[in-house]
Every structure is written in C-alpha cells, then in structure tokens.
Design a protein around this motif. Structure first.
Motif, PDB file in Angstrom:
ATOM      1  N   THR A 259       2.108  16.145 -11.378  1.00 62.38           N
ATOM      2  CA  THR A 259       0.718  15.668 -11.241  1.00 62.38           C
ATOM      3  C   THR A 259       0.591  14.392 -10.595  1.00 62.38           C
ATOM      4  O   THR A 259       1.660  13.781 -10.548  1.00 62.38           O
ATOM      5  N   ILE A 261      -2.221  11.200  -9.892  1.00 60.21           N
ATOM      6  CA  ILE A 261      -3.671  10.730 -10.283  1.00 60.21           C
ATOM      7  C   ILE A 261      -3.774   9.468  -9.756  1.00 60.21           C
ATOM      8  O   ILE A 261      -3.149   8.542  -9.411  1.00 60.21           O
ATOM      9  N   PHE A 302      -7.525  13.808  -9.223  1.00 64.46           N
ATOM     10  CA  PHE A 302      -6.802  14.511 -10.150  1.00 64.46           C
ATOM     11  C   PHE A 302      -6.058  15.892  -9.490  1.00 64.46           C
ATOM     12  O   PHE A 302      -6.736  16.681  -9.153  1.00 64.46           O
ATOM     13  N   SER A 323     -11.669  16.199  -7.335  1.00 62.42           N
ATOM     14  CA  SER A 323     -11.718  14.660  -6.929  1.00 62.42           C
ATOM     15  C   SER A 323     -13.425  14.336  -6.651  1.00 62.42           C
ATOM     16  O   SER A 323     -14.031  15.007  -5.546  1.00 62.42           O
TER      17      SER A 323
END
Length: 799
Positions: A259, A261, A302, A323
């Motif tokens: 991931t 962020i 994200f 986004s």
C-alpha cells in the motif's frame, strides 16, 4: 592514462583472440544458490564486466584469453576474490563458489554499490528519485524539471528536448492519474510515491507510438520484501506545504500486500505582469495587466494491492487507486487601458474565485507467467479501468472604475473521463542475446465536457452566453499490435528490429449531434536499434523510430478557461495528428568511478501542431486567443551530453547539457508562422559528503527560445538540499530549497497580426509559484536507504 592504455590493450587483444565463457555457481553456507550476488571481472584494476547472478545463483561472463581477478560479493556474506586464467577458446567452468557468512560483523559490512542518480539502459535513462535530495517534499512536476533534457515551464507544461509532444505514462501504461490535464495532475502527484522515472527518447515498437519527442514513464513505489516493511514521511514547508505519506508491504508465503498513502496540503502564490500594444489602421492603444494568483488545496492518494503467487512460475497482481483532491484557486487581475497618447481611459479589476474538485478511481489486474527453460521467457496480461471526475466552478466579479455596480459571471466546467486498457505481451528467448517479442493493446477512452459561462442580468438571474456554452464529447479508441526481434552478430553487435501497427478511431462531437467529426486512420511504426560494444565499458548505439502525436482532448475542446476575459485558451476540433521520424546516435563510456554519454539526434515532423496567438474583436474590445493549428514541417537537430563522476569519496558531480536547433515552416490564413530556434537546457549537480551528511547544490538552465510568434528569455535557477541519517540509518531528515534566488520567472515577447488589420506587441512576465523551502522527516522499518548491486560503476573496496 593507465586506464586508457589498459582499455586499448583489451580491445586489441579481443580482436586477435577468441572469446571464452566463464561460468560459475555462487552458494551460501547452506549450499543454496545466492540470487542477485554481485560478480565483477577485473584486469589490471580495470572493470572488464560485471553482472548479478540469476535467481539460482548462476552467472556467465564473456572475456578474451588472459589473466583476471574475479570478485564476488553478497549482502550478509564475506566477499571473496580469486585469480583466474581464461583459455584462448572454449569455456572456463568454476563450479560452486561458496561464500562465508558475515553475520558476526554484519553491522560493519558496506553494500557494494549504490544506485546512481541516473543510470543508462539500452533504450532509456533511469532517474532514481531518492538519490536527488531536492526531490524530497516535491511533486512530480518539480522532479521532472530536474531530469536531463526535460524542462517544465512556469505553467507546468512538460517538454523533452525542447518539444511539448511527450507521452507521460504511469508504470508503463496510460493512467487516470495523468488524465486530460497533465500539468495539473503532475503537480498533485507527490514525490514520496515515486520510485524512479524513465526517460525514453527514441522508443521501440514495444511502446505506444504516441509522443513525438518520446516517453516519460513514472514508476510508483511498490515493496515486495519478506515480512513487514515500510517507510514513513512527514513534510512541512513555506509557502504553505504540509504532507505525510507511507509505503508499506507485508509478505508471507504466497501473498504480498502493499500500500501507498499520501496526503498533502499546499498553497502556491504567483503572478506576473504584461503590457499589450495594438497598432491599428486608424488608431493605436494599449493595456497593461497585473495578475496575482493563489492556488492550492489538498490532495489525498490511497493505493493498495496484492501479489498472489499462484505457483512458482505464475503471479497474479491486483491493485486499487483512489485519489480525491479539492483546490480553492484565486486570481486577481487589474487592467489599465491607455489611448494613443498613453492617457488612462479605463481601469478594470477582475476577481476569480474557483473551486475545483477531482476524483480518480482506478483498478488494475495483472498476470505473469515465466517458463521453466528461461526466466526471460515470459507471458504477461494486463487490465486497467479508470474513472476521473473533474468539476470546476468559478464566480467572477468585475468592477470598472467610474461605473456603478459590479458585473458578475459564473463558469461551470464539468469533465468526466472513462478509460479501459487491455494488453498482453510475450517474450521468447532463442539463445544468447536472441529473442522475439509479440504484443497487443487496446486503449479505449471517452471524455465528456460541459462548459457554461453565464452573465448576471439586472434581475439577478444568470443567463448563459451562447458563444461560451458548449458540450464536447471526445472518444478515442486505439488498437495496436507489435513484433520485435532481438539479435546479435559476432558478439560485439546487437540489434533490435520492430514494427508496430496502430488503428485509431477518433470521434468528436460539439453540442448534442450539432457537429460530429469522425476520423479513422491506420499507421505502421517501424523501429530499429543497433549497438556496437567496443569493449564491456563502452557502447555505440544507433536508433530510428517513427512516432505519432494525436491531438488530445485539450487541443480539440472548444473552451477550457475564462478567468482572463482578454486572454484565453481554446482548442480546435479540426486539428489532425502529426508524424515524426526520429534518428539518434549515442555513445556511452563507463569509468571505474562514473560514466559519460554523448549523443546526436534529428527529428523530422510533418503536420506540426503549433499553438498560435490570434487577436480578435468581441464587443468592441480586442482579445487574445491561444489557438492550435497544423503547420507544415519542422526539422530539429540536437546534441546531448550526460556526465557523472565521483571525483573523491566526498564529492560527486552530475552534469547534463542539451543543445538543439529547430526550423519550422508553415502558414495560416496567409500569415507566415515559420521560425528558426536555437536553444539549450542543462543541469549541474554537486554532491558533497561530510560529517555523516550530504549537501547537494544544483544549477538549472533553460535557455532562451523562439517560436513562430514568441521569444522567451532564459531561466536560470539554483536549488539547495541537505540531508542526514540517524537512528542507525533508519531515519533521515532533509532540508531543501527550490529556486534559491526566487528567479524562476517566464519573461516573453509576442507579436503578430490582428484579424481586422494591423498588428500587436506583448511583453510579459509570469511566475507560477515562489521559492519553496521544505523540511522532511523519513523513518524506515526493516529497510535501509534504497541500494542495489551494479554491474558497472564504482565499487567500494580495494580489489
């Protein structure tokens, strides 16, 4: 001199001796093969060849007969060196080479080599973002402006080797992150999400044929180390800049979760001044314009995904991106009109308050299979679907000195985009340095735009202006297939021949069926690359490719901006694609502590798309329209140099210079828009290491340029950055100053004819944003700064 003599002896020796293969198997204390171990062959302290072992720890080198030293190293193992004698022909089999564990002294072992700020590959240059200290806390637009041969003007438009016709990809494919407005999208894409950027100046048939000057591919970060790993960033700066981000992954058995962020809050003040003079048949007059703007807001991104290792030879990867962003932008304009005697006849103040909200949603699914006979024998398939919703709403207030009341206008600009990508690629090795590749791709894109300008009437209602009220539908479907053959001749020459076929189905519609323009065209795009290796440390490459630049949404859309009612940009639905034949020759020479690249290039363009400046009359007032048209032909010539060298353990220098000259021939409605332009761009980066910290001082140059109507003065800026590691190398603090002297200002002079007769002159300055100061803190879990072995370049240690 000694190194040069050794190189000459090696070349002469290679011409008179047969080359032999050196093979071996690097294993650890557990007798298992060590993947990606670093293997370097030396002769007289000169690097002859270097590579990394395959996933089973095996390697194969080529060298003429002679005596050599072989050095092997691997993170966590004690390095080993051995003297070997290569026979005149045949093969030297070294068998298993065991490395001993260095666990007891691991904290004292240095990684053999670090990735360079810029690296050369066969068809591209790779810019490692983390190695440029000024990239910390920056966005993609700032980072691109630091790349060799890439310039980003003060309005965010990207150019490669002086041309704005460049294709921008994300992870090798079109993406909703870029959308129909790359300048805005790149300012929102934050640097802490970017792993590296690839600059491909002469792409092969493997890549999209789109982009006259080439391709810029932005590769986003993705971790896949075993266990839990992560890096975390927090930034603050002036003018207003606050940000935080994290990149994490967790890998266990067959699953790898990853991931990324990021969140950023920013505000960028800027502005400029212009003076425009009109020389008509019966009178002269002028007006000046002062502009102040403040742009900014927040953006959030994200991205999450998962790798699932179906089997040893198959991987399935899925990822999702969301986004959203919200900006509040303000523009204050002040116009002063003067008559032929320079007396003030009118003063107008105009304020535009705009709210822009944007959402990007994207899903990706990828499958890869490698075949047991060779890890380079693989088949991949990709699917991508993205949605983009962009809404801009403006409230404009205009006051005229001496007149009662305020004139009010509203602008609503809605843009909705859908795109789908389907792609498959197959690579089949046929032996040493020989292979063929096949692939196919479909890219389906639709953009719907509703633009409405309304004026407030005396009764308080808003009435749409029919001249600036439009619906525009843009549909572009591109279907492509390619084939490539990679071959070799007499060991020193490798080549690649490719052919790509593309079918374009383009439809534009103004209003609801009022004006429909359909175009369908099929084209072939050949490519060819030839590389001659003088030695393992020097290569000469010749290349050719044919390219296309299709008119995009912004080029074709009738309207897309009205904050300045005297200067606005519009599209032209009748613009056709342009075609480019690109030729390039480049020579790269590797040294023990650096490299030098020098190249020549030539581009021949037909149907050139050029944005010209037209002065027209509306409501008794001249206004300026920036309008795209197809001109005839352009020839571009250039030379390029890239140099990187470690002058000392504490001093590294990186320099690049691009010199180019263009000749443009063409006319529009009887007016000649031909122009000759000689310009340059470059960057000099000095990096100093002292007291366990790094200091980077950069000088950036974007030389003066000239097109059909506008002469732009040069822009010269300095950047400064300092970084220091602490907490046993797990944390880093960086202080960066972009545009140290606050002089990144566009200064320009434009002249041209007026439709009703006469001509105009304009001189102006514009600064998109002011000096930026950023402080960044990074913390890493279970990982140090990004490093990897290298086959060529400087090696630590005394071998």
């Amino acid at each position: 001199m000694r190194n040069l003599l050794c190189s000459l002896i090696l070349i002469l020796g290679s011409m008179s001796s047969l080359w032999s293969q050196i093979q071996g198997h690097i294993i650890g204390p557990d007798q298992e093969g060590l993947p990606l171990a670093n293997v370097v062959l030396y002769q007289n302290n000169q690097i002859i060849e270097g590579l990394s072992t395959d996933m089973e720890g095996r390697f194969s080198l080529s060298a003429p007969a002679g005596a050599y030293k072989l050095h092997i190293s691997y993170v966590g193992m004690q390095p080993d060196s051995m003297n070997i004698k290569v026979p005149a022909s045949g093969q030297l089999e070294l068998g298993d080479i065991a490395l001993k564990s260095a666990a007891s002294v691991f904290e004292e072992v240095e990684v053999v080599a670090q990735s360079k700020m810029m690296e050369f590959e066969q068809d591209k240059r790779v810019f490692n973002v983390a190695k440029d200290l000024t990239s910390v806390g920056s966005n993609a637009s700032d980072i691109l402006n630091n790349l060799p041969s890439v310039t980003v003007d003060v309005e965010g438009n990207v150019a490669l080797r002086g041309s704005n016709n460049v294709r921008i990809l994300i992870n090798g494919k079109p993406s909703g992150l870029i959308g129909s407005d790359p300048a805005s999208a790149l300012r929102q894409l934050q640097g802490n999400t970017i792993e590296k950027i690839e600059v491909i100046t002469n792409p092969s048939a493997r890549y999209d044929a789109e982009g006259e000057a080439g391709i810029i591919n932005i590769v986003l970060k993705k971790q896949d180390q075993k266990g839990f790993n992560g890096s975390f960033d927090i930034s603050g700066g002036y003018p207003e800049l606050y940000g935080a981000g994290a990149t994490m992954n967790y890998r266990q058995n067959r699953l790898n979760f990853f991931t990324n962020i990021s969140f950023n809050q920013r505000r960028s003040p800027g502005g400029g001044r212009s003076n425009q003079k009109f020389f008509l048949a019966d009178t002269n007059y002028s007006f000046s314009r002062d502009r102040y703007q403040s742009r900014g807001g927040y953006d959030f991104s994200f991205r999450a995904g998962m790798d699932y290792y179906l089997r040893e030879d198959q991987t399935l990867t899925g990822s999702f991106l969301y986004s959203p962003s919200r900006d509040k932008n303000y523009v204050d304009l002040e116009f002063v009109d003067r008559d032929a005697n320079n007396a003030i006849v009118r003063e107008v103040k105009r304020h535009d308050a705009e709210t822009e909200t944007e959402e990007v949603v994207e899903g990706n699914l990828s499958w890869q299979k490698t075949f047991s006979d060779n890890e380079d024998h693989k088949w991949t398939a990709d699917f991508r679907y993205s949605l983009e919703d962009d809404r801009e709403n403006s409230r404009i207030e205009q006051d005229t000195l001496g007149r009662p009341g305020t004139f009010l206008q509203q602008v609503a600009n809605l843009e909705y985009q859908r795109s789908t990508l389907l792609q498959t690629d197959y690579v089949h090795p046929l032996g040493e340095k020989r292979s063929y590749e096949l692939g196919a791709r479909s890219t389906l894109r639709e953009i719907e735009n509703d633009y409405e300008l309304s004026d407030r009437a005396d009764d308080g209602t808003y009435i749409p202006d029919p001249e600036f009220d439009s619906r525009f539908l843009f549909t572009e479907n591109v279907y492509a297939a390619y084939g490539i053959y990679n071959g070799a001749w007499k060991k020193k020459i490798t080549y690649q021949l490719g052919l790509r076929a593309e079918i374009t189905d383009l439809t534009t519609e103004v209003g609801y069926g009022d004006s429909v323009n359909r175009r369908n065209y099929a084209n072939l795009f050949p490519s060819a690359f030839f590389t001659y290796s003088f030695s393992p440390l020097s290569d000469l490459q010749l290349s050719y490719s044919r390219r296309i630049s299709r008119p995009g949404f912004r080029t074709l859309a009738p309207f897309f901006g009205f904050s300045d009612n005297r200067n606005f940009f519009s599209g032209n639905p009748n613009v056709n694609p342009e075609f480019t034949d690109s030729y390039e020759a480049g020579y790269v020479r590797y040294f023990e502590k650096g490299s030098l690249y020098s190249g020549l290039y030539y581009r021949h363009r037909t149907g050139v798309i050029e944005r010209i400046t037209l002065v027209e009359e509306r409501d008794g007032q001249e206004f300026t329209r920036f309008f795209p048209i197809n001109l005839a032909v352009q020839d571009a010539y250039g030379m390029e140099f890239n140099f990187q060298y470690n002058l000392a353990k504490w001093y590294e220098v990186n320099a690049n210079l691009n010199l180019f000259y263009t000749q443009l021939v063409g006319s529009y409605e009887g007016t000649d828009f031909g122009a000759d332009n000689a310009s340059s761009s470059g960057r000099l980066v000095n990096r100093f290491k002292f007291w366990d910290s790094d200091l980077q001082v950069s000088f950036n140059m974007d030389g003066p340029s000239q097109n059909a109507q506008t002469r732009r003065l040069g822009i010269y800026t300095f950047d400064l950055a300092w970084t220091k590691d602490f907490m046993k190398g797990n944390a880093t603090v960086t202080l960066a100053v972009r545009d140290l002297f606050n002089n990144r200002v566009r200064r320009y002079y434009t002249s041209g004819p007026i439709a009703s007769g006469g001509y105009f002159d304009t001189f102006g300055t514009f600064q998109w944003r002011q000096r930026q100061i950023t402080l960044n803190f990074s913390y890493r879990i279970n990982q140090r700064k990004s490093r990897r072995p290298e086959g060529r370049g400087e090696m630590d240690g005394d071998f």
